[in-house]
Design an enzyme around this catalytic site. Structure first.
Site, mmCIF file in Angstrom:
data_model
loop_
_atom_site.group_PDB
_atom_site.id
_atom_site.type_symbol
_atom_site.label_atom_id
_atom_site.label_comp_id
_atom_site.label_asym_id
_atom_site.label_seq_id
_atom_site.Cartn_x
_atom_site.Cartn_y
_atom_site.Cartn_z
ATOM 1 N N ARG A 84 -1.228 9.357 -10.984
ATOM 2 C CA ARG A 84 -1.088 9.721 -9.570
ATOM 3 C C ARG A 84 0.005 8.882 -8.934
ATOM 4 O O ARG A 84 0.820 9.390 -8.155
ATOM 5 C CB ARG A 84 -2.423 9.525 -8.831
ATOM 6 C CG ARG A 84 -2.425 10.063 -7.396
ATOM 7 C CD ARG A 84 -1.845 9.090 -6.376
ATOM 8 N NE ARG A 84 -2.511 7.824 -6.434
ATOM 9 C CZ ARG A 84 -1.973 6.684 -6.020
ATOM 10 N NH1 ARG A 84 -0.722 6.647 -5.560
ATOM 11 N NH2 ARG A 84 -2.648 5.560 -6.095
ATOM 12 N N PHE A 123 11.214 4.123 -5.812
ATOM 13 C CA PHE A 123 11.360 3.653 -4.438
ATOM 14 C C PHE A 123 11.372 2.135 -4.439
ATOM 15 O O PHE A 123 10.433 1.499 -4.931
ATOM 16 C CB PHE A 123 10.168 4.175 -3.630
ATOM 17 C CG PHE A 123 10.223 3.954 -2.147
ATOM 18 C CD1 PHE A 123 10.959 4.794 -1.324
ATOM 19 C CD2 PHE A 123 9.496 2.930 -1.556
ATOM 20 C CE1 PHE A 123 10.972 4.623 0.047
ATOM 21 C CE2 PHE A 123 9.506 2.734 -0.182
ATOM 22 C CZ PHE A 123 10.242 3.588 0.620
ATOM 23 N N GLY A 124 12.430 1.536 -3.892
ATOM 24 C CA GLY A 124 12.565 0.084 -3.907
ATOM 25 C C GLY A 124 12.606 -0.520 -2.515
ATOM 26 O O GLY A 124 13.677 -0.587 -1.900
ATOM 27 N N THR A 126 9.728 -3.199 -1.469
ATOM 28 C CA THR A 126 9.034 -4.491 -1.500
ATOM 29 C C THR A 126 9.846 -5.566 -2.211
ATOM 30 O O THR A 126 10.468 -5.315 -3.250
ATOM 31 C CB THR A 126 7.668 -4.332 -2.190
ATOM 32 O OG1 THR A 126 6.898 -3.372 -1.483
ATOM 33 C CG2 THR A 126 6.914 -5.647 -2.220
ATOM 34 N N GLN A 279 -34.582 5.656 -5.192
ATOM 35 C CA GLN A 279 -33.965 5.911 -3.889
ATOM 36 C C GLN A 279 -32.715 5.078 -3.640
ATOM 37 O O GLN A 279 -31.764 5.553 -3.014
ATOM 38 C CB GLN A 279 -34.985 5.690 -2.771
ATOM 39 C CG GLN A 279 -36.031 6.792 -2.680
ATOM 40 C CD GLN A 279 -36.918 6.643 -1.461
ATOM 41 O OE1 GLN A 279 -36.975 5.588 -0.835
ATOM 42 N NE2 GLN A 279 -37.621 7.712 -1.115
ATOM 43 N N GLU A 363 1.276 -0.012 0.199
ATOM 44 C CA GLU A 363 1.646 0.984 1.227
ATOM 45 C C GLU A 363 0.871 0.771 2.529
ATOM 46 O O GLU A 363 0.359 1.699 3.139
ATOM 47 C CB GLU A 363 1.468 2.405 0.690
ATOM 48 C CG GLU A 363 2.386 2.654 -0.494
ATOM 49 C CD GLU A 363 2.750 4.105 -0.689
ATOM 50 O OE1 GLU A 363 2.718 4.861 0.291
ATOM 51 O OE2 GLU A 363 3.081 4.454 -1.828
#
Length: 403
Positions: A84, A123-124, A126, A279, A363
């Site tokens: 993902r 994606f860069g 951080t 329960q 994120e």
């Protein structure tokens, strides 16, 4: 409001679920143990048209709506967070950002092959000392003629050793702080670029995560995304898309935790009855179900806003915060239901728990999103219109003007 899935979305869910059960679940324990990222999964996803599921067909995508992307992410994370994450980064953070901010030349050169799955995007943003505090970044790009000279580093970058293209954020004018950050499309093959994977992670061990290094990398001026100084706006709008996929993926962790727990509840008996009859076990099962249904509704609401072409920063933040918290709680309860066996990788729930921790951090940490939601309610925060927005769905075909 109609919360039912379309026939196309139902078929998509079935397709991805079957793929996960056949291509990921039988092997994920071994990949996790060996800290191995199986890159062939990306090729298979491309063959299914899932690397650009919500990208318009004119740019090589499947042209489905934004909630189709949510469905893909949910089902992939039911297998493992690593895959993902790959789609989140490739599609959510990179390709959708190119769709929103790129010019036509950039879309044709970079977005189209990415949507087809021929190239992989990452994606860069951080850096070692600049996570949530984006303005603290040290990476800088200096204009020299027709090029920008890029120096610096990034860390905790997913697909660091796999991606062909990277969206990289760097200062072009440090004196302007947030307004001095710019965004660039960087290719792996360029001289001065290198990457290194990070090993020994708590979770998402089957994913490829690491560092990027830029040593006098020459970026053609045509690879500036948007305008100089728009980098911070571009990064924050990209995170709207990334957080949307993370929230959707968290639903997959809840779903996987629930499925594993239900199976175990019917297999295991104590004190003369199935443990599902107790329960307090039922309470944990009920919490998982409530978390799954609530999180899905928050995700699909954000996706619906995306389909309408409306800004959804507030709604996506809430979905990301709540879904990731629910996922962490669901995985924790799943381990508890499994008892001592939950402490062993003989069952998948210990992996779910390890994997569920990272999305609570990346994120936008849980704390960042808590503050954001409070500021929205108190009236301290308000989202201003963006100069560039994601196209509403159904997508319109944009025809080039013939001269």
């Amino acid at each position: 409001m109609d919360f039912s899935l379309t026939e196309e979305q139902e078929l998509l869910r079935k397709t991805v679920r079957q793929f996960v059960d056949k291509e990921i679940n039988p092997y994920i324990r071994e990949w996790d143990e060996k800290q191995h990222f199986e890159s062939s999964i990306l090729t298979h996803l491309a063959d299914l048209g899932l690397m650009g599921v919500c990208i318009p067909e004119q740019y090589g995508g499947s042209g489905m709506d934004y909630n189709a992307l949510a469905i893909v992410c949910e089902e992939l994370e039911r297998g493992d967070t690593a895959f993902r994450t790959a789609v989140s980064v490739h599609t959510g953070l990179n390709s959708m950002t190119l769709l929103q901010w790129g010019n036509e030349e950039q879309k044709q050169k970079y977005l189209t092959p990415q949507a087809r799955g021929e190239k992989v995007g990452a994606f860069g943003l951080t850096e070692p000392n600049a996570g949530s505090d984006v303005a603290a970044m040290q990476t800088a790009a200096v204009r020299e003629g027709d090029y920008y000279i890029l120096n610096g580093s990034k860390t905790w970058i997913s697909l660091c050793d796999v991606a062909d293209h990277f969206l990289v954020f760097a200062y072009t004018d440090k004196s302007k702080k947030h307004h001095g950050i710019s965004a660039f499309i960087v290719e792996r093959k360029w001289e001065g670029f290198s990457s290194k994977a990070i090993k020994g992670k708590l979770g998402i061990r089957a994913g490829n995560t690491g560092e990027l290094f830029f040593d006098n990398v020459r970026i053609p001026k045509e690879n500036l995304l948007g305008q100089e100084g728009e980098g911070f706006k571009i990064a924050m709008s990209a995170l709207d898309n990334g957080r949307f996929t993370v929230a959707a993926g968290a639903c997959g962790t809840i779903m996987a935790s629930l499925e594993a727990s239900l199976k175990y509840c019917h297999e295991r008996s104590t004190f003369g009855k199935e443990i599902g009859k107790h329960q307090l076990v039922q309470q944990m099962i009920a919490k998982m179900e409530a978390g799954l249904q609530q999180s899905r509704l928050l995700v699909f609401r954000a996706g619906w806003l995306k389909n309408q072409g409306k800004r959804n920063t507030r709604e996506t933040s809430l979905a990301k915060w709540q879904a990731c918290d629910y996922a962490w709680e669901a995985a924790n309860d799943a381990v508890q239901i499994h008892g001592a066996y939950g402490f062993s990788n003989e069952y998948p729930v210990e992996r779910y728990l390890r994997n569920a921790k990272a999305p609570v951090i990346y994120e936008g940490t849980r704390e960042i999103h808590t503050v954001m939601q409070a500021e929205y309610v108190l009236g301290y925060r308000e989202d201003k219109p963006l100069s560039n927005t994601l196209p509403a769905w159904p997508f319109e075909v944009v025809k080039e003007t013939v001269k």
